[in-house]
Design a protein around this motif. Sequence first.
Motif, PDB file in Angstrom:
ATOM      1  N   LEU A  89       0.757  -1.179  -0.261  1.00 27.65           N
ATOM      2  CA  LEU A  89       0.005   0.147   0.076  1.00 27.65           C
ATOM      3  C   LEU A  89       1.047   1.152   0.081  1.00 27.65           C
ATOM      4  CD1 LEU A  89       0.075   1.402   3.024  1.00 27.65           C
ATOM      5  CD2 LEU A  89      -1.027  -0.800   3.616  1.00 27.65           C
ATOM      6  N   ASP A  90       0.237   2.459  -0.396  1.00 27.41           N
ATOM      7  CA  ASP A  90       0.830   3.641  -0.269  1.00 27.41           C
ATOM      8  C   ASP A  90       0.529   4.396   0.993  1.00 27.41           C
ATOM      9  OD1 ASP A  90       2.308   3.299  -2.466  1.00 27.41           O
ATOM     10  OD2 ASP A  90       0.811   3.708  -3.940  1.00 27.41           O
ATOM     11  N   ALA A  91       1.133   5.243   1.764  1.00 26.01           N
ATOM     12  CA  ALA A  91       0.868   6.060   2.572  1.00 26.01           C
ATOM     13  C   ALA A  91       1.705   7.297   2.976  1.00 26.01           C
ATOM     14  CB  ALA A  91       1.375   5.197   4.138  1.00 26.01           C
ATOM     15  N   THR A  92       1.144   8.121   3.657  1.00 27.53           N
ATOM     16  CA  THR A  92       1.758   9.591   3.435  1.00 27.53           C
ATOM     17  C   THR A  92       1.945   9.988   4.937  1.00 27.53           C
ATOM     18  OG1 THR A  92      -0.348  10.544   3.228  1.00 27.53           O
ATOM     19  CG2 THR A  92       0.771  10.104   1.292  1.00 27.53           C
ATOM     20  N   GLN A  93       2.922  10.839   5.007  1.00 25.94           N
ATOM     21  CA  GLN A  93       2.963  11.569   6.209  1.00 25.94           C
ATOM     22  C   GLN A  93       2.836  13.063   5.909  1.00 25.94           C
ATOM     23  OE1 GLN A  93       6.494   9.887   8.383  1.00 25.94           O
ATOM     24  NE2 GLN A  93       5.027   9.828   9.954  1.00 25.94           N
ATOM     25  N   ALA A  94       2.294  13.898   6.848  1.00 24.40           N
ATOM     26  CA  ALA A  94       2.128  15.239   6.287  1.00 24.40           C
ATOM     27  C   ALA A  94       2.588  16.194   7.352  1.00 24.40           C
ATOM     28  CB  ALA A  94       0.679  15.719   5.966  1.00 24.40           C
ATOM     29  N   TRP A  95       3.491  17.360   7.028  1.00 23.89           N
ATOM     30  CA  TRP A  95       3.997  18.128   7.859  1.00 23.89           C
ATOM     31  C   TRP A  95       3.440  19.626   7.455  1.00 23.89           C
ATOM     32  CZ3 TRP A  95       6.443  13.732   6.939  1.00 23.89           C
ATOM     33  CH2 TRP A  95       6.973  13.101   8.022  1.00 23.89           C
ATOM     34  N   ASP A  97       4.740  22.225   5.786  1.00 25.68           N
ATOM     35  CA  ASP A  97       5.153  22.657   4.362  1.00 25.68           C
ATOM     36  C   ASP A  97       5.521  21.484   3.234  1.00 25.68           C
ATOM     37  OD1 ASP A  97       7.291  22.018   5.778  1.00 25.68           O
ATOM     38  OD2 ASP A  97       8.672  23.782   5.071  1.00 25.68           O
ATOM     39  N   TYR A  98       5.496  20.421   3.757  1.00 22.13           N
ATOM     40  CA  TYR A  98       5.715  19.212   2.867  1.00 22.13           C
ATOM     41  C   TYR A  98       5.070  17.895   3.195  1.00 22.13           C
ATOM     42  CZ  TYR A  98       9.318  17.397   6.067  1.00 22.13           C
ATOM     43  OH  TYR A  98       9.833  16.751   6.959  1.00 22.13           O
ATOM     44  N   LYS A  99       5.028  16.867   2.295  1.00 23.66           N
ATOM     45  CA  LYS A  99       4.401  15.895   2.578  1.00 23.66           C
ATOM     46  C   LYS A  99       5.355  14.769   2.232  1.00 23.66           C
ATOM     47  CE  LYS A  99       0.121  15.298   1.451  1.00 23.66           C
ATOM     48  NZ  LYS A  99      -1.314  15.206   0.759  1.00 23.66           N
ATOM     49  N   ALA A 100       5.419  13.647   2.952  1.00 22.01           N
ATOM     50  CA  ALA A 100       6.335  12.521   2.396  1.00 22.01           C
ATOM     51  C   ALA A 100       5.400  11.513   2.261  1.00 22.01           C
ATOM     52  CB  ALA A 100       7.291  12.072   3.701  1.00 22.01           C
ATOM     53  N   SER A 101       6.058  10.454   1.040  1.00 23.18           N
ATOM     54  CA  SER A 101       5.459   9.285   0.665  1.00 23.18           C
ATOM     55  C   SER A 101       6.115   7.941   1.156  1.00 23.18           C
ATOM     56  CB  SER A 101       5.241   9.523  -0.659  1.00 23.18           C
ATOM     57  OG  SER A 101       4.432  10.287  -1.162  1.00 23.18           O
ATOM     58  N   LEU A 102       5.338   7.141   1.300  1.00 24.17           N
ATOM     59  CA  LEU A 102       6.065   5.764   1.917  1.00 24.17           C
ATOM     60  C   LEU A 102       5.143   4.586   0.969  1.00 24.17           C
ATOM     61  CD1 LEU A 102       5.854   7.640   4.709  1.00 24.17           C
ATOM     62  CD2 LEU A 102       7.309   5.728   5.318  1.00 24.17           C
ATOM     63  N   VAL A 103       6.249   3.602   0.735  1.00 23.56           N
ATOM     64  CA  VAL A 103       5.419   2.474  -0.029  1.00 23.56           C
ATOM     65  C   VAL A 103       5.701   1.488   1.287  1.00 23.56           C
ATOM     66  CG1 VAL A 103       7.727   1.809  -0.803  1.00 23.56           C
ATOM     67  CG2 VAL A 103       5.801   0.911  -1.605  1.00 23.56           C
ATOM     68  N   VAL A 104       4.540   0.719   1.562  1.00 20.10           N
ATOM     69  CA  VAL A 104       4.477  -0.228   2.887  1.00 20.10           C
ATOM     70  C   VAL A 104       4.383  -1.475   2.240  1.00 20.10           C
ATOM     71  CG1 VAL A 104       3.713  -0.562   5.046  1.00 20.10           C
ATOM     72  CG2 VAL A 104       3.768   1.819   4.114  1.00 20.10           C
ATOM     73  N   HIS A 105       4.990  -2.498   2.772  1.00 19.52           N
ATOM     74  CA  HIS A 105       4.816  -3.868   2.316  1.00 19.52           C
ATOM     75  C   HIS A 105       4.407  -4.663   3.569  1.00 19.52           C
ATOM     76  CE1 HIS A 105       6.565  -3.033  -1.593  1.00 19.52           C
ATOM     77  NE2 HIS A 105       7.424  -2.495  -1.025  1.00 19.52           N
TER      78      HIS A 105
END
Length: 780
Positions: A89-95, A97-105
Amino acid sequence: MNKLWVKSIRDIWQAKGQFVAFALVIAVGAFFYAGLVTYSNNLSAYTKGYFEEHHLGDLYVSYDRISQADVATLGTVEGISRIEGRYTLDATQAWGDYKASLVVHSLPAKNAINTPALIEGHLPSTSHEILLDSHYAEAHQYHVGDELRMSVGDNSFTWTISGLGENVEHTKLSDTQDHLLYGAAYLAEAAIPSVSGSEDSAYNEVMILAKDGYDPNELGQAVEAASARMNLPYLDLTTKDRTFNYAQISETIYNNKLMSRVIPLVLFIIEAIILFLAMSRIIDSQRKQVGIMKALGVRNRSIMLHYMGYPVLVSIVGSIAGWALAAALFIPMIRESNARAYSLPGITFSLPLYSVIPPILLSAAFGMLACYFSSRSLLKEHAAQAMRPKPPKKMKKLVIERIPGLWRSISYSYKLILRNIFLNKQKALASSIGVVVSTVLLITAFGTQMALLKVANQVEEVYSYDLRIDYKTGFSPDTTGELPPSIASSYDLSSNPVALLQDDTKENATLIVTEPGNRLIHYYGADDHEIALSNDGVLVPQSYADHYHIAVGDRIKLKFTSPAMNDQTVEMRVASLSSQYSNPSFYATPAYLKSLGIDYHPTSLLVQVDNAEALESVRSFFERNPNVDTIADQQDLQKSAQYILKQNSFVFIMFIVSAVILSFGAIYTISSINIYERSRELATLKVLGYQRGKIYRLIFLENIMLTVFAAIVALPISSYVYSVIIQALSSTHQQIPNQLSIPVILIAVAVAFLLTTLSNLLLRGKVSNINMIESLKSVE
């Protein structure tokens, strides 16, 4: 022999600058050879072992849903060594001024494919634990035991970090490898029901290891057929060599191997030319000393070995110095560059001691050959004959002297310069060859750096969109729906994995399909003029055209390797060729595909907004769409361009510095030998009352004239040498501009003149120290 050693030491001491210049010339080649070969060999050997140790998967098959039982049944397909299911699945973390993307297995219970390299902590064992990418954790200051909160769609989850690690499938996560924005994580299988929203632990992806001897592409077709027989909701299939991670690191290894062969070879050839010219002149200038040694009873063999000892000693000193510089500068830089480019835990770059041997052997061999060919004719002469200076050459009238009035209008100083050049044409030619070689190297070095800048700049020139929205597998952009009013223009496109079938070979490529009126992608021909897509053919990258000798009007075969395309193979007409320096792709229009019987299904959308203020709201609009996979913007393109420069500029800047050192070494050495050979003539001018300033000007102007001649000769040679080097460094997946610009040539020539001037200034002391009495003595 002991006295000959004393003489060698005395000769070196009397010409310290010349010895240092020689050593610098050799050190440059040794520096690049040791550094590039170490980088290439270490990276290749480490990745091969790392991928084998952690069992990098050969196939990745995506499903809407597949049970554990179906995975086990699928594993019976002939050619499968091991099969494992997981949930991705694809997940995100938001701060702020920016957002990070994570691929999770999810991590299989008995994981044997793509096994993690654990760095700290332990693997997740409960549904509340997660293994986090160590680089992402470092960028965000996460530690083992911290809580990690991520958003998956509209849901939010919190896990406890059980450990930090790396994985072979994510050595490269993005073009820029920005760990602040991209990361990877692994969950225990127990967490699948909570993140998938189902009651059981069904998977959506299958990893496969192929048995030895089985082709992954053919195995993929068998898996696709088996999925159809089992009525599985099959979505997509990707082979290992098509994954972003494996393709990127394989291309890097390939390019490094090319550079480790081409650049040191070019430098060694230049060193050989400089050594050959210089050693020939040194022996010729010591004609009288050879005669004295013969008169004292020293054997010819001993005399030859005495002179051969000089290049051997210089080779040893220069090679060791180059090796030491590589250990101190090159290795730390490639270590930092590699850490910025890839996630390879435990990789080390150590400079092996044996890497100093090839530079010593090659440079010593060329120097000894020069000594042999230069001294064999001199050693055949009798001692008395060798001790006498060569009889002066008969000087014919110059062409310029035959022009009435012109010769009389030239000052006496210029007459001396012209007569000296034409009286000693061979020596002048040898001096010019050294400067020609140096100028060629300078033009090539500056040309490669400018080419690198052009590669980086083209990334932003080709793509002028504000946002690129890529949709998930099986979904297409809905262009019929209502888009935000602030969108000025939008165009859809699709990226299709294909294989070029040419000359009994199969080359992986990408076919991008979009409308001919798409003004957010620009295409450039060989002359940098913009070209357009055509509805009657395919646009072919120049890199593929050069490699496979493809011309406009030819017919090529492309095989669609995506499972959804059923491995269709079509013959396409080449409508035009396009210069694409980064990520070259084939381009075609939907109309042309339709004429070949192929349906067009867009997978991405390019968007241009009215103004910068509306960009964030448009981005938010697409982020709310659950079918959107990734969104990229102009900042990503700029980062990609900057990343290209950062990753490659060190080698090319060092190449320029090395070119300057080589050029200075060549010019200084040749000029030093010229002064030594003309010591009698210069002493005569001193006796006749010539001031030092006038003598300096004579030598300076003569060297400048030779440099002018050398620069003119170097221009066509540089163009050829540059094209050969660029061709050697280019591949189907990497095109480098092969045209030298006027500014590059002017800069290189200016540096050559600057080095000539610097050499003349450093050699002023040599002219001042000429002993008039000693120099004017001769054997009558």
